[in-house]
Design an enzyme around this catalytic site. Structure first.
Site, mmCIF file in Angstrom:
data_model
loop_
_atom_site.group_PDB
_atom_site.id
_atom_site.type_symbol
_atom_site.label_atom_id
_atom_site.label_comp_id
_atom_site.label_asym_id
_atom_site.label_seq_id
_atom_site.Cartn_x
_atom_site.Cartn_y
_atom_site.Cartn_z
ATOM 1 N N HIS A 122 0.869 -1.174 0.000
ATOM 2 C CA HIS A 122 0.000 0.000 0.000
ATOM 3 C C HIS A 122 0.911 1.231 0.000
ATOM 4 C CE1 HIS A 122 -2.836 2.866 1.909
ATOM 5 N NE2 HIS A 122 -3.812 2.027 1.624
ATOM 6 N N ASP A 199 3.095 -4.350 8.048
ATOM 7 C CA ASP A 199 1.893 -3.538 7.890
ATOM 8 C C ASP A 199 0.703 -4.482 8.049
ATOM 9 O OD1 ASP A 199 -0.348 -2.258 6.968
ATOM 10 O OD2 ASP A 199 0.516 -1.655 5.039
ATOM 11 N N GLN A 202 -4.551 -4.833 7.032
ATOM 12 C CA GLN A 202 -5.593 -5.733 6.484
ATOM 13 C C GLN A 202 -5.701 -7.040 7.252
ATOM 14 O OE1 GLN A 202 -7.924 -5.282 4.257
ATOM 15 N NE2 GLN A 202 -7.220 -3.291 3.559
ATOM 16 N N LYS A 225 -10.294 -0.482 10.439
ATOM 17 C CA LYS A 225 -10.470 -1.669 9.598
ATOM 18 C C LYS A 225 -10.777 -2.897 10.456
ATOM 19 C CE LYS A 225 -7.815 0.164 5.783
ATOM 20 N NZ LYS A 225 -6.671 0.051 4.892
ATOM 21 N N CYS A 363 -4.700 2.442 -3.685
ATOM 22 C CA CYS A 363 -3.483 2.977 -3.048
ATOM 23 C C CYS A 363 -2.284 2.068 -3.287
ATOM 24 C CB CYS A 363 -3.651 3.186 -1.551
ATOM 25 S SG CYS A 363 -4.955 4.307 -1.100
#
Ligand SMILES: *Cc1c(COP(=O)(O)O)cnc(C)c1O
Length: 405
Positions: A122, A199, A202, A225, A363
């Site tokens: 991302h 990261d 998600q 999220k 993104c």
């Protein structure tokens, strides 16, 4: 245990809304998830009965707010398997968490050093490293992806050099749905003494995350999220790293003593939390994760995997459809392109039918150019989505395609 979907859907007030006079089908959970009453009520309860600044006052409300804020830190750190709540820093989201590390790491990056990311990152896990490399005259390298959307770890071994100073990688791709083998990647990086930032934006709402088992050095994620509020997130960092790194921002809260000429900094995690924090956000974030925990992350994963499998099989029956991202290990994200049709046009027609999907580059412009496409249509699932919704989506997709060809 299967999820009790009717009951669960009643927990989310927004889901009973109509959009363009059609029942809302919300398949944009990769962009943000909806919020259950538990989260909405927790935030409003805080402002109704507990609001006060934290870590400062001697008075009752300040004590209550501080206790709840620190309990949220404890709960969230345990949720991700951290051994100590000092290793959890509150931020405004995954993006700020990554920027914090990229800024603080700047002291350790010298000309000709290398940082490795992957082609599926991302922009939030790409641009901070790119800008750091530009500033420090270092090099940003990226690991390419295989045709199925997975990574080749042998290639990673070959990409690592004595100049490699950091590896930054997503746990789950927001475009491909690929679940990356973080534990194995960390093992490879650590063999070369390279720290790893993950990261997890998600991942946190979809799969079990255990930072100690992964052994990553940093883990960045957002509340919104994971059924929590926007503008809130956290950074996990191993204490040995957080102790070494310099503060990212300066002000109140992060200091220990201040004189006109000099300041000594507070201990971790406070060293990285300058200014008044988003206390309601932290409590809402905790409430979102507690909601996940109540249903059980493994039950959620199973449900979302079934939805993904079902939806994937259904879209593949349609003519001209390619699924982007076909790794064996993937979850919750279905990206497609349809021959001769622009994803944006499809998305607009689906919206008219009450179906919310995301279209575009998500993104991840560099990934789009690697895949040689301009964008995809992405349906991303959350714990409240149903097979019936997938059926309506498929009917809608067929109708939209017939209108566009
Ligand atoms: C959403 C997302 C981010 C950024 O999260 P913010 O909440 O916008 O800070 C980073 N990485 C991935 C993979 C994402 O999906």
């Amino acid at each position: 245990m299967p999820l009790e979907l009717t009951k669960i859907r009643n927990d989310f007030p927004i889901l009973s809304q109509k959009v363009h006079n059609k029942p809302l089908i919300y398949f944009d959970n990769g962009a943000t998830t909806q919020k259950p009453w538990e989260v909405i009520n927790r935030i409003s309860e805080y402002y109704k009965t507990e609001n006060s600044n934290v870590h400062r006052g001697t008075h009752y409300l300040s004590q209550v707010a501080t206790d709840h804020f620190e309990n949220a830190r404890k709960y969230i750190s345990e949720f991700i398997g951290a051994s100590n709540q000092r290793e959890l820093i509150f931020t405004k989201g995954a993006t700020e968490s990554i920027n914090l590390v990229a800024t603080a790491m700047s002291d350790y990056i010298n000309p000709d050093d290398e940082i490795i990311i992957t082609a599926m990152e991302h922009h939030s896990n790409m641009v901070p490293w790119q800008q750091l490399c530009l500033k420090r005259k270092a090099n940003l390298k990226h690991l390419t992806i295989q045709p199925d959307g997975s990574l080749d770890l042998n290639k990673l071994e070959r990409l690592i050099s004595p100049s490699t100073k950091l590896l930054a990688i997503s746990h789950i791709s927001n475009v491909l749905g690929t679940i990356n083998p973080i534990k194995e990647i960390v093992r490879i990086a650590h063999k070369h003494n390279i720290p790893v930032l993950v990261d997890g934006a998600q991942a946190i709402a979809h799969i079990k995350v255990d930072v100690q088992e992964l052994d990553c050095d940093f883990y960045a994620f957002s509340a919104h999220k994971a059924y929590g509020p926007m503008g809130m997130g956290a950074l996990y960092g191993k204490a040995e790293w957080l102790d070494r790194l310099s503060p990212y921002q300066f002000g109140g809260e992060m200091i220990s003593t201040v004189s006109f000429s000099k300041t000594t900094f507070n201990e971790i995690p406070y060293k990285f939390e300058a200014g008044t924090p988003d206390v309601a956000g932290a409590l809402g974030m905790e409430a979102g994760l507690r909601y996940i925990d109540k249903l059980g992350i493994d039950n959620i994963r199973k449900h979302e995997d079934e939805l993904l499998e079902y939806a994937t099989a259904k879209v593949q029956e349609l003519e001209g459809v390619s699924v982007i991202g076909e790794s064996n290990d993937k979850t919750a994200v279905l990206s497609i392109v349809i021959e001769g049709i622009h994803p944006f046009d499809l998305g607009t027609l689906l919206d008219q039918m009450g179906i919310a999907v995301r279209t575009g580059n998500h993104c991840a412009q560099p990934l789009m150019s690697c895949l040689n496409i301009s964008g995809t249509l992405r349906a991303s699932f959350g714990l409240y989505n149903t097979k019936d919704e997938v059926d309506i989506f498929i009917v809608g997709l067929k109708k939209a395609v017939s209108m566009l060809v």
